[in-house]
Scaffold this motif. Structure first.
Motif, mmCIF file in Angstrom:
data_model
loop_
_atom_site.group_PDB
_atom_site.id
_atom_site.type_symbol
_atom_site.label_atom_id
_atom_site.label_comp_id
_atom_site.label_asym_id
_atom_site.label_seq_id
_atom_site.Cartn_x
_atom_site.Cartn_y
_atom_site.Cartn_z
ATOM 1 N N GLN A 36 1.278 -1.320 -0.109
ATOM 2 C CA GLN A 36 0.300 -0.312 0.339
ATOM 3 C C GLN A 36 0.973 1.563 0.220
ATOM 4 O O GLN A 36 0.542 2.720 0.516
ATOM 5 N N THR A 37 1.811 1.086 -0.686
ATOM 6 C CA THR A 37 2.725 2.528 -0.686
ATOM 7 C C THR A 37 2.040 2.899 -1.605
ATOM 8 O O THR A 37 2.063 4.490 -1.306
ATOM 9 N N THR A 38 1.574 2.886 -2.318
ATOM 10 C CA THR A 38 0.771 4.053 -3.840
ATOM 11 C C THR A 38 -0.977 4.399 -3.017
ATOM 12 O O THR A 38 -1.902 3.545 -3.303
ATOM 13 N N ARG A 39 -0.915 5.697 -3.131
ATOM 14 C CA ARG A 39 -2.558 5.393 -3.040
ATOM 15 C C ARG A 39 -2.917 6.145 -3.307
ATOM 16 O O ARG A 39 -4.690 6.884 -3.807
ATOM 17 N N HIS A 40 -2.345 7.565 -4.958
ATOM 18 C CA HIS A 40 -2.905 7.684 -5.984
ATOM 19 C C HIS A 40 -2.888 7.211 -6.793
ATOM 20 O O HIS A 40 -2.038 6.434 -7.296
ATOM 21 N N ARG A 41 -3.488 7.390 -7.981
ATOM 22 C CA ARG A 41 -3.587 7.072 -9.543
ATOM 23 C C ARG A 41 -2.405 7.696 -10.457
ATOM 24 O O ARG A 41 -2.649 9.116 -10.125
ATOM 25 N N ILE A 42 -1.372 7.332 -11.585
ATOM 26 C CA ILE A 42 -0.389 8.453 -11.194
ATOM 27 C C ILE A 42 0.090 8.441 -12.878
ATOM 28 O O ILE A 42 0.429 7.076 -12.591
ATOM 29 N N LYS A 43 -0.382 8.590 -13.377
ATOM 30 C CA LYS A 43 0.144 8.325 -14.784
ATOM 31 C C LYS A 43 1.507 9.254 -15.504
ATOM 32 O O LYS A 43 1.652 10.132 -14.962
ATOM 33 N N GLY A 44 1.816 8.290 -16.089
ATOM 34 C CA GLY A 44 3.161 8.674 -16.849
ATOM 35 C C GLY A 44 3.177 8.824 -18.386
ATOM 36 O O GLY A 44 2.104 7.741 -18.558
ATOM 37 N N ILE A 45 3.646 9.843 -19.088
ATOM 38 C CA ILE A 45 3.242 9.530 -20.402
ATOM 39 C C ILE A 45 4.719 9.451 -20.972
ATOM 40 O O ILE A 45 5.413 10.131 -21.385
ATOM 41 N N LEU A 46 4.213 8.888 -22.062
ATOM 42 C CA LEU A 46 5.326 8.003 -23.276
ATOM 43 C C LEU A 46 5.055 8.578 -24.671
ATOM 44 O O LEU A 46 3.652 8.104 -25.139
ATOM 45 N N ASN A 47 6.486 9.690 -25.262
ATOM 46 C CA ASN A 47 5.879 10.107 -26.339
ATOM 47 C C ASN A 47 6.760 9.329 -27.611
ATOM 48 O O ASN A 47 7.581 9.127 -26.865
ATOM 49 N N ASP A 48 6.282 9.252 -28.802
ATOM 50 C CA ASP A 48 6.944 8.908 -30.050
ATOM 51 C C ASP A 48 6.244 9.427 -30.907
ATOM 52 O O ASP A 48 4.984 9.811 -31.242
ATOM 53 N N PRO A 166 -5.526 1.628 -29.919
ATOM 54 C CA PRO A 166 -6.449 2.791 -31.162
ATOM 55 C C PRO A 166 -5.779 3.744 -31.999
ATOM 56 O O PRO A 166 -5.169 4.194 -31.035
ATOM 57 N N GLU A 167 -6.113 3.775 -32.773
ATOM 58 C CA GLU A 167 -5.723 5.137 -33.569
ATOM 59 C C GLU A 167 -6.555 6.175 -33.030
ATOM 60 O O GLU A 167 -7.288 6.567 -32.709
ATOM 61 N N GLY A 168 -5.398 7.580 -32.990
ATOM 62 C CA GLY A 168 -6.415 8.459 -32.446
ATOM 63 C C GLY A 168 -4.773 9.384 -32.400
ATOM 64 O O GLY A 168 -3.421 9.690 -32.625
ATOM 65 N N GLU A 169 -4.773 11.111 -32.794
ATOM 66 C CA GLU A 169 -4.407 11.904 -31.878
ATOM 67 C C GLU A 169 -3.749 12.385 -30.505
ATOM 68 O O GLU A 169 -4.595 11.225 -29.550
ATOM 69 N N PRO A 170 -2.406 12.378 -30.480
ATOM 70 C CA PRO A 170 -2.901 12.377 -28.777
ATOM 71 C C PRO A 170 -3.247 13.547 -27.642
ATOM 72 O O PRO A 170 -3.796 14.216 -27.991
ATOM 73 N N PHE A 171 -3.385 12.747 -26.666
ATOM 74 C CA PHE A 171 -4.274 13.571 -25.392
ATOM 75 C C PHE A 171 -3.349 14.766 -25.132
ATOM 76 O O PHE A 171 -3.988 15.910 -24.749
ATOM 77 N N TYR A 172 -2.466 14.964 -25.168
ATOM 78 C CA TYR A 172 -1.545 15.936 -24.581
ATOM 79 C C TYR A 172 -0.063 16.386 -25.423
ATOM 80 O O TYR A 172 0.135 15.590 -26.549
ATOM 81 N N THR A 173 -0.585 17.769 -25.743
ATOM 82 C CA THR A 173 0.475 18.161 -26.563
ATOM 83 C C THR A 173 2.084 18.154 -26.118
ATOM 84 O O THR A 173 2.967 18.987 -26.779
ATOM 85 N N ASP A 174 2.407 18.439 -24.607
ATOM 86 C CA ASP A 174 3.217 18.502 -24.315
ATOM 87 C C ASP A 174 4.368 17.449 -23.762
ATOM 88 O O ASP A 174 4.093 16.230 -24.184
ATOM 89 N N ASP A 175 6.015 18.216 -24.202
ATOM 90 C CA ASP A 175 6.399 16.779 -23.466
ATOM 91 C C ASP A 175 6.568 16.640 -22.477
ATOM 92 O O ASP A 175 7.606 15.474 -21.535
ATOM 93 N N ASN A 176 5.441 16.842 -21.668
ATOM 94 C CA ASN A 176 5.603 16.711 -20.162
ATOM 95 C C ASN A 176 5.225 15.293 -19.619
ATOM 96 O O ASN A 176 5.059 14.114 -20.814
ATOM 97 N N LEU A 177 6.337 14.712 -18.424
ATOM 98 C CA LEU A 177 5.683 12.790 -18.159
ATOM 99 C C LEU A 177 4.992 12.793 -17.827
ATOM 100 O O LEU A 177 4.463 11.314 -17.302
ATOM 101 N N SER A 178 4.262 13.586 -17.469
ATOM 102 C CA SER A 178 2.897 13.600 -16.318
ATOM 103 C C SER A 178 1.857 14.793 -16.123
ATOM 104 O O SER A 178 2.486 15.942 -16.568
ATOM 105 N N ASP A 179 0.929 14.438 -15.861
ATOM 106 C CA ASP A 179 -0.354 15.571 -15.817
ATOM 107 C C ASP A 179 -0.470 16.391 -14.579
ATOM 108 O O ASP A 179 -0.783 16.742 -14.177
ATOM 109 N N LEU A 180 0.589 15.317 -13.848
ATOM 110 C CA LEU A 180 0.494 15.810 -11.726
ATOM 111 C C LEU A 180 1.470 17.093 -12.023
ATOM 112 O O LEU A 180 2.619 17.193 -12.371
ATOM 113 N N PRO A 181 1.302 17.873 -11.040
ATOM 114 C CA PRO A 181 2.032 19.035 -10.332
ATOM 115 C C PRO A 181 3.344 18.834 -9.458
ATOM 116 O O PRO A 181 3.264 17.335 -9.061
ATOM 117 N N MET A 182 4.750 19.188 -9.504
ATOM 118 C CA MET A 182 5.598 19.374 -8.969
ATOM 119 C C MET A 182 5.254 19.271 -7.894
ATOM 120 O O MET A 182 6.295 18.363 -6.637
#
Length: 288
Positions: A36-48, A166-182
């Protein structure tokens, strides 16, 4: 172009956070040997150039005992609802029948890949038995043997995921690794050190709230509160003449500096909030 959400599910300590970090190539999710170390949903974005994959690490699946647990399981439910592909991860040496029951109860509506993790610790017979066990399951589109810690099987896994997206455009347009704040990652790095340094109840009865995050000319000033449930825990966390909190602060500061790439001045304060894990107002204040 392919894009989609690939969400990771499993029991506590199956290796979900280690897998996310291995795939993204950065430490986004904190890791400890404790459950139970993880308590939140943590998103990581992999771009190519050909794909964008939004991976989600989720809390380990448990029976909730208090409101904090309920919030954690709500994060799991939300991840089930928006997944395009599910990664069902298990320690290869776990009780497979028990794991199968958990996976079956997820009621998945998307393709799922069963990941047999920590394969570097298992012999050939254990690996073959686990592959055979999960290969016939309704929820299992693929079975992949991996070691998230040793980076074994990760490239093969990515190749399979890409075919399912699925095929589709990116959801995030910048190069950030996550949508969570610092601030979130800073609080998590501090919390990780509590898991590392303290045994028994302290890690599970504590949380961290970053109150100040100011970037100055030469360094970043960070002030954070460590929230505990009982006065007796405060003395344990502070230690004799403040030695333990000093050690905690030093370890956390080094990791934060590495993460943000700047010198850090870190101040830690300890506060007691009785039964905060069952208090809706406190839980919201602390980001749950």
């Amino acid at each position: 172009m392919k894009s989609g959400f690939v969400n990771i599910f499993g029991k506590p300590n199956a290796g979900k956070s280690t897998l996310l970090n291995a795939i993204i190539g950065e430490k986004l999710a904190i890791v400890s040997p404790k459950v139970q170390t993880t308590r939140h949903r943590i998103k990581g974005i992999l771009n190519d150039k050909n794909y964008q994959i939004i991976f989600s690490d989720t809390p380990g699946i448990i029976e909730p005992k208090y409101k904090l647990h309920e919030k954690m399981m709500a994060a799991v439910k939300g991840s089930l609802e928006d997944a395009d592909v599910a990664l069902l991860i298990t320690d290869i040496k776990d009780d497979l029948t028990e794991v199968d029951e958990i996976f079956s109860n997820l009621s998945l509506k998307v393709p799922a890949i069963v990941l047999l993790n920590k394969a570097d610790t298992a012999n050939k017979e254990i690996i073959e038995n686990a592959i055979s066990f999960f290969s016939g399951k309704k929820y299992s589109k693929e079975v992949v043997v991996i070691s998230a810690l040793k980076n074994i099987g990760i490239k093969e896994l990515l190749d399979i995921i890409i075919t399912m997206l699925p095929e589709g455009e990116p959801f995030y347009t910048d190069d950030n690794l996550s949508d969570l704040p610092m601030k979130f990652f800073v609080s998590e790095l501090i919390r990780e050190k509590i898991f590392l340094l303290f045994q028994d109840e302290i890690p599970y009865h504590s949380t961290v709230l970053v109150q100040e995050f100011k970037e100055k000319a030469t360094l970043t000033k960070i002030s954070a509160d460590i929230i505990l449930q009982r006065e007796t825990q405060k003395g344990i966390l502070l230690g004799h003449q403040g030695q333990m909190i000093k050690k905690l602060g030093t370890l956390a500061r080094k990791d934060i500096e590495e993460f943000i790439g700047r010198k850090v001045f870190l101040e830690l304060f300890v506060k007691v909030r009785p039964k905060w894990r069952d208090n809706e107002i406190h839980l919201r204040e602390y980001g749950y």
